[in-house]
Design an enzyme around this catalytic site. Sequence first.
Site: not given
Length: 411
Positions: A161, A187, A198, A284, A406, A411
């Site tokens: 992702t 992942k 996650t 991230e 995040n 979007t």
Amino acid sequence: MNPMQSVSMKHIELLTNGSVTTPRGFSAGGLHCGIKKRKLDLGWIYSEVPATAAAVYTVNQFQAPPLLVTKESLAHENTIQALLVNSGIANACTGKQGLQDAYEMRQLFSKELGLAEHHVAVASTGLIGTHLPMDRIQQGISQAHAPENQTAERFEKAILTTDTCEKKLAVQCEIDGKLITIGGAAKGSGMIHPNMATMLAFVTTDADVAAESLSVALKQVTNQTFNMITVDGDSSTNDMVLVMANGKAENDTLTEAHPDWETFTGALETVCQSLAKQIAKDGEGATKLVEVLVEGAETVAAARQISKAIISSNLVKTAIYGADPNWGRIVCAIGYSGQPVIPEKVNVSIGPIAVVENGLPLVFDEDEAKEYMMQETVHISVDLQEGSGAATAWGCDLTYDYVKINASYRT
């Protein structure tokens, strides 16, 4: 159980680009079915023969339908032969329709492969609260046999992702005079916290392992690896670690009583620890991998909780991003970990630099410490001087980019 050190083994990725298909009898692939705009979003693993399987799942109470369906598959006879994964949409918080879609994924893939439905596991990862485009998934499944879609690398890409890279490893060891191979892919980048995250991790092996013993091994290894990482303190709805053992190596069936049991569990831990660290490093927006070792605790459980508290602290994580040797934040996290400590005994080091001894600050070279913290991997060591319990946790720094990623995830 410590990481295997005494067993002779090779990290196959250094030799032959090891992956989930390096163990005998496994194939994998991936394709773009249209869940994402352009990137691969549908992947699979297939075993030539039914494989003994075990899994662990997120502790989040909002467990996504794919987990429920996979649990049902494994409960039938602890055996599966194929796995189907989609990325881009998590199929979580989707009600009865989501559960129906997860069952349909399993049914469509089992029909495509000519398998019993309970021999297929399913997984999903991505945006929560959105229904799967089942027409696109069905179309993608119909193309799964195309030769151009059949590589482990395509599977590794299809499950991602917000990850910036694929995560994989394979190792080998000898059991009963047979060469045993274990391969893994994972992942995970954000919404990562101990007790699953996650993240999805899939492990394959050609070893012959008894079902109950495989489940025991996976739970033990997960507690020492995947449950010892964090990126942002959030535990997700879809997390799963699944291991498949198809027995193609033709060793004597492995159980806890087998003389080479620790060799197998050590190799399994090596794969899972590497995947866990790769996830933590790819947090991230992260720029650094952080490793926290806590030793001298009264128990291993206490060491785990304290190491997790340190690695989860946003103040520690931001200090590491800024290369600020602010040891006070580390001591603070130890203090609120929920585990009793004797402050007057606590020692803390940042890399090779001792900063706290017996609960009191030491004079150290701030510039040297700052330079050390500029490295890609930062080690923090804590000695509580109370017992023999030790544990290591992994995480990453917290950066401006984490907020950017995040803040605009949908979007």
